[in-house]
Design a protein around this motif. Structure first.
Motif, PDB file in Angstrom:
ATOM      1  N   SER A   1       0.924  -0.894  -0.068  1.00 24.19           N
ATOM      2  CA  SER A   1      -0.300   0.150   0.294  1.00 24.19           C
ATOM      3  C   SER A   1       0.702   1.044  -0.110  1.00 24.19           C
ATOM      4  CB  SER A   1      -0.565  -0.001   0.937  1.00 24.19           C
ATOM      5  OG  SER A   1      -1.770  -1.286   0.990  1.00 24.19           O
ATOM      6  N   VAL A   2       1.822   1.212   1.298  1.00 28.07           N
ATOM      7  CA  VAL A   2       2.711   2.202   0.642  1.00 28.07           C
ATOM      8  C   VAL A   2       3.635   2.344  -0.631  1.00 28.07           C
ATOM      9  CG1 VAL A   2       4.575   3.491   2.232  1.00 28.07           C
ATOM     10  CG2 VAL A   2       2.775   2.657   3.768  1.00 28.07           C
ATOM     11  N   ALA A   3       3.865   1.407  -0.954  1.00 31.60           N
ATOM     12  CA  ALA A   3       4.899   1.803  -2.552  1.00 31.60           C
ATOM     13  C   ALA A   3       3.881   2.026  -3.627  1.00 31.60           C
ATOM     14  CB  ALA A   3       5.540   0.519  -2.373  1.00 31.60           C
ATOM     15  N   TYR A   4       3.199   1.691  -3.352  1.00 36.86           N
ATOM     16  CA  TYR A   4       1.653   2.351  -4.247  1.00 36.86           C
ATOM     17  C   TYR A   4       1.301   3.731  -4.457  1.00 36.86           C
ATOM     18  CZ  TYR A   4      -1.928   1.536  -8.488  1.00 36.86           C
ATOM     19  OH  TYR A   4      -2.383   0.903  -9.285  1.00 36.86           O
ATOM     20  N   ALA A   5       1.337   4.366  -3.175  1.00 36.10           N
ATOM     21  CA  ALA A   5       0.546   5.237  -3.668  1.00 36.10           C
ATOM     22  C   ALA A   5       1.913   6.157  -3.454  1.00 36.10           C
ATOM     23  CB  ALA A   5       0.122   5.355  -1.406  1.00 36.10           C
ATOM     24  N   LEU A   6       2.643   5.936  -2.796  1.00 31.62           N
ATOM     25  CA  LEU A   6       3.850   6.512  -3.788  1.00 31.62           C
ATOM     26  C   LEU A   6       4.083   5.963  -5.311  1.00 31.62           C
ATOM     27  CD1 LEU A   6       6.442   5.789  -0.918  1.00 31.62           C
ATOM     28  CD2 LEU A   6       5.289   7.688  -0.722  1.00 31.62           C
ATOM     29  N   GLU A   7       4.454   5.408  -6.139  1.00 34.17           N
ATOM     30  CA  GLU A   7       4.413   5.066  -6.797  1.00 34.17           C
ATOM     31  C   GLU A   7       3.011   6.156  -7.958  1.00 34.17           C
ATOM     32  OE1 GLU A   7       4.198   1.206 -10.842  1.00 34.17           O
ATOM     33  OE2 GLU A   7       2.785   1.422  -8.760  1.00 34.17           O
ATOM     34  N   VAL A   8       2.051   6.460  -7.440  1.00 35.38           N
ATOM     35  CA  VAL A   8       0.689   7.119  -7.906  1.00 35.38           C
ATOM     36  C   VAL A   8       0.599   8.134  -7.624  1.00 35.38           C
ATOM     37  CG1 VAL A   8      -0.900   4.567  -8.481  1.00 35.38           C
ATOM     38  CG2 VAL A   8      -1.180   6.901  -6.548  1.00 35.38           C
ATOM     39  N   SER A   9       0.886   8.863  -7.096  1.00 33.37           N
ATOM     40  CA  SER A   9       1.335  10.300  -6.151  1.00 33.37           C
ATOM     41  C   SER A   9       2.910  11.210  -6.370  1.00 33.37           C
ATOM     42  CB  SER A   9       1.065  10.278  -5.005  1.00 33.37           C
ATOM     43  OG  SER A   9       2.344   9.682  -4.549  1.00 33.37           O
ATOM     44  N   VAL A  10       4.065  10.291  -6.628  1.00 34.81           N
ATOM     45  CA  VAL A  10       4.742  10.961  -7.067  1.00 34.81           C
ATOM     46  C   VAL A  10       5.187  11.489  -8.801  1.00 34.81           C
ATOM     47  CG1 VAL A  10       6.922  10.072  -5.754  1.00 34.81           C
ATOM     48  CG2 VAL A  10       6.427   9.282  -8.006  1.00 34.81           C
TER      49      VAL A  10
ATOM     50  N   ALA B   1       9.194  10.527 -13.614  1.00 32.33           N
ATOM     51  CA  ALA B   1       9.309   9.389 -13.899  1.00 32.33           C
ATOM     52  C   ALA B   1      10.147   7.313 -13.159  1.00 32.33           C
ATOM     53  CB  ALA B   1       9.213   9.242 -15.421  1.00 32.33           C
ATOM     54  N   GLY B   2      11.416   9.023 -13.120  1.00 27.02           N
ATOM     55  CA  GLY B   2      12.723   7.607 -12.310  1.00 27.02           C
ATOM     56  C   GLY B   2      11.940   7.367 -10.740  1.00 27.02           C
ATOM     57  N   ALA B   3      11.737   8.384 -10.713  1.00 28.35           N
ATOM     58  CA  ALA B   3      10.892   7.833  -8.233  1.00 28.35           C
ATOM     59  C   ALA B   3       9.332   7.173  -9.088  1.00 28.35           C
ATOM     60  CB  ALA B   3       9.906   9.040  -8.329  1.00 28.35           C
ATOM     61  N   ARG B   4       8.665   7.244  -9.943  1.00 25.44           N
ATOM     62  CA  ARG B   4       7.518   6.263 -10.148  1.00 25.44           C
ATOM     63  C   ARG B   4       8.127   5.243  -9.950  1.00 25.44           C
ATOM     64  NH1 ARG B   4       5.850   8.628 -13.952  1.00 25.44           N
ATOM     65  NH2 ARG B   4       4.102  10.408 -12.425  1.00 25.44           N
TER      66      ARG B   4
ATOM     67  N   PRO C   1       6.766   5.511 -23.782  1.00 27.49           N
ATOM     68  CA  PRO C   1       7.023   6.624 -23.819  1.00 27.49           C
ATOM     69  C   PRO C   1       6.423   7.748 -23.733  1.00 27.49           C
ATOM     70  CG  PRO C   1       7.919   5.412 -25.124  1.00 27.49           C
ATOM     71  CD  PRO C   1       7.175   4.412 -24.661  1.00 27.49           C
ATOM     72  N   ARG C   2       5.009   7.431 -23.520  1.00 29.13           N
ATOM     73  CA  ARG C   2       3.892   8.554 -23.654  1.00 29.13           C
ATOM     74  C   ARG C   2       4.213   8.566 -21.535  1.00 29.13           C
ATOM     75  NH1 ARG C   2       1.524   4.814 -25.537  1.00 29.13           N
ATOM     76  NH2 ARG C   2      -0.205   3.025 -24.455  1.00 29.13           N
ATOM     77  N   GLY C   3       4.453   7.478 -20.920  1.00 26.44           N
ATOM     78  CA  GLY C   3       4.214   7.918 -19.228  1.00 26.44           C
ATOM     79  C   GLY C   3       2.741   7.143 -19.116  1.00 26.44           C
ATOM     80  N   GLY C   4       2.480   7.396 -17.989  1.00 24.31           N
ATOM     81  CA  GLY C   4       1.282   7.206 -17.443  1.00 24.31           C
ATOM     82  C   GLY C   4       1.606   6.793 -15.895  1.00 24.31           C
ATOM     83  N   LEU C   5       0.006   6.129 -15.826  1.00 23.84           N
ATOM     84  CA  LEU C   5      -0.165   5.731 -14.034  1.00 23.84           C
ATOM     85  C   LEU C   5       0.133   4.242 -13.969  1.00 23.84           C
ATOM     86  CD1 LEU C   5      -2.807   7.707 -11.944  1.00 23.84           C
ATOM     87  CD2 LEU C   5      -0.007   8.285 -12.407  1.00 23.84           C
TER      88      LEU C   5
END
Length: 595
Positions: A38-47, A50-53, A118-122
């Motif tokens: 939960s913590v890691a996923y919350a940070l993935e979708v909030s930072v 792209a590198g941090a995600r 390359p276009r990114g996204g959550l």
């Protein structure tokens, strides 16, 4: 997601306080894995970057890879297999998660598991090995689920609903995760699995709090409940069966399903009102067998009465063994009593033989002394008269003849006493009672005894006329033996007093002397046969027959004889002779025709 993570943290802290075995450890691992996910996923979708995600997206796989084996371990411990997983199985289960984590950590192989376009996204795209990981994870999930379902089918009804809730709560996040990976509808936008795991954590923590999930093993207890050989019934507060084990069905000759809902009293009439709210223990008999019945209370809701747990233990063999043991103990007790009686009889016989031997020794001693002395005198006098009667003066011959007569009478008294004592012991002597003036009878005996029984002892009499029914010959022997005893055990010249007094229901005969008296420890023994009392210097003690005859003749009349100290010194021998109203008066002399 962060709110769910906070809830996971609280759940971890709550369960951590109740840790202590493998089940609690596996539950803690599940909660920690969900917390990290939960913590890691919350940070993935909030930072923003792209590198941090990508970094937090990779780190969340630490929780994702840890959850399936933790779930599998939880199921196996929950179902009563505390030694699973073994080290070998644990090592094998660790291969796939470690491989995934290594691939993610290596930039050259990262895309084999997940990557961003390359276009990114959550939402990251799945690599080819992701699907292998998903299949592996689902296999572990469904393996644990299959074990859980199979074990739940054997659960007692007390735990079945609880287990179904646990199963549904764990299945929910995996279902949500599957929908996300398959990109089904709105579930393809965000992976809601960590959030769904908050429901799972809530159910599991509620199970810890409400059902004591970590304090008991429902599966293991259910297996015990189903396989125990003792019949068990679970009753509600109204005495109705809400659960039963197969042993109870076999006892009551009904399927377990047919017992549910029935009242215990209807199934077992012998229970009576013991199955409704009473906690007791007793015994009942069913089908010819005896059962020890234990009824224990079950906790109910606050303020409400709970049900009862009824356990019937078959004690037929134990009861039969107890009866056999009791019979054996009774038999042994009877045998012991018989042996004790036999030993007592043998001891009594031994004592009797010892007494006879003592009597024999006393008799031989008495005969060797009392018979030898007068017999020696008789023989000596007889030989003297035979050889010298022609030359001896007439006065010496008369003296020798007098002494010969005295010793002959003494021998006759001794032999008569021995014969009388033997007849009295065998019970062949019966008194011939007739009404007699006791004073006149005693006076006659004293006159006859003065010559050769009392010697130079003065005799003083005080005789009150008393007419009673006695055996005159036996009373004469009583008086003679008392006079001889008084003269033999007192110094020469010692006075003797003889009295006859009226007593209630009879007469009292007393012969007293001024001699040394009888010691207190000898007063009970001197009336026993062959007991030789203390002698006086210059006077040989008697044979121990005379006083024994006095006591026996007195008892023959229904009276008794005893001795007590005489006032002024000496001994006072007393004989109580009761009167007999049945005795007839002596016959009157026949008058002659001339008379």
């Amino acid at each position: 997601m962060l709110g769910g993570a906070a809830f996971f943290a609280l759940a971890v802290g709550y369960v951590w306080r109740r840790r202590g075995d493998a089940l609690a450890t596996s539950l803690l691992v599940m909660l920690l894995a969900a917390l990290w996910w939960s913590v890691a996923y919350a940070l993935e979708v909030s930072v923003g970057g792209a590198g941090a995600r990508q970094l937090w997206g990779d780190l969340k796989y630490l929780g994702i890879c840890l959850l399936p084996p933790a779930w599998l371990a939880f199921v196996y411990h929950y179902t009563g297999r505390p030694k699973w997983p073994t080290r070998v199985v644990g090592a094998l289960l660790a291969i796939e998660p470690l491989t995934i984590l290594i691939l993610l950590a290596n930039g050259a192989t990262h895309h084999l598991v997940r990557f961003y376009t390359p276009r990114g996204g959550l939402v990251a795209e799945a690599g080819p090995l992701f699907w292998v990981h998903l299949i592996y994870t689902d296999l572990l999930l469904w393996l644990g689920t299959a074990v859980f379902v199979a074990s739940s089918a054997r659960l007692s009804r007390l735990y079945r609903r609880q287990s179904l809730i646990v199963f549904a709560s764990v299945l929910l996040p995996w279902g949500v995760n599957l929908l996300f990976n398959l990109k089904v509808g709105p579930f393809a936008l965000v992976d809601l699995s960590p959030f769904a795991f908050t429901v799972t954590a809530g159910v599991l923590v509620f199970g810890v709090f409400r059902f004591g999930l970590l304090d008991q093993r429902p599966m293991a207890r259910s297996q015990i409940f189903e396989t125990i050989g003792d019949p068990v019934l679970v009753l509600d507060p109204y005495g109705r069966v809400i659960d039963a084990n197969p042993a109870a069905g076999r006892l009551l000759k009904r399927p377990v399903a047919g017992l549910i809902g029935q009242t215990a009293v209807r199934l077992i009439p012998a229970l009576g009102d013991r199955a409704v709210g009473q906690v007791t223990a007793s015994e009942i008999t069913l089908g010819g067998r005896t059962y020890d019945l234990a009824i224990s209370p079950l906790p109910g809701r606050p303020g409400r009465r709970g049900g009862q747990l009824l356990v019937a233990r078959d004690i037929t063999e134990r009861r039969e063994a107890a009866q056999v043991l009791r019979a054996a103990l009774d038999h042994e007790r009877v045998a012991s009593e018989r042996l004790g009686a036999a030993l007592a009889t043998e001891q009594a016989a031994t004592e009797h033989l010892r007494g006879l031997d003592e009597l024999k020794g006393a008799f031989l001693q008495a005969v060797s002394h009392d018979l030898r002395t007068p017999l020696a005198s008789v023989l000596g006098i007889a030989v003297t008269l035979e050889q010298n009667h022609r030359v001896l003066p007439k006065a010496e011959v008369d003296d020798l003849l007098g002494r010969l007569t005295t010793n002959a009478r003494r021998l006759d008294r001794i032999l008569s006493g021995l014969l009388d004592l033997d007849r009295l012991a065998r019970g062949v002597v019966e008194p011939r009672r007739e009404r007699t003036d006791l004073a006149e009878l005693v006076s006659t005996v004293i006159d006859q005894a003065q010559a050769d029984m009392v010697g130079d002892h003065p005799v003083f009499v005080d005789l009150e006329p008393v007419e009673i029914a006695v055996d005159s010959a036996k009373v004469e022997r009583i008086v003679e033996n008392l006079l001889v005893n008084a003269s033999r055990h007192t110094p020469p010249g010692t006075p003797i007093w003889v009295s006859v007094d009226r007593s209630e229901g009879g007469a009292l005969l007393t012969v007293a002397d001024a001699g040394p008296g009888v010691p207190a420890d000898q007063r009970e023994h001197i009336f026993q046969p062959f007991h030789r009392g203390p002698g006086v210097d210059g006077h040989a003690p008697g044979s121990g027959v005379g006083l024994a005859l006095v006591a026996r003749f007195a008892g023959l009349h229904g009276g008794r004889a005893w001795v007590e100290p005489r006032a002024g010194g000496g001994a006072s021998f007393q004989v109580l002779l009761p009167d007999s109203p049945e005795a007839v008066p002596p016959p009157q002399p026949v008058q002659s025709a001339k008379g």
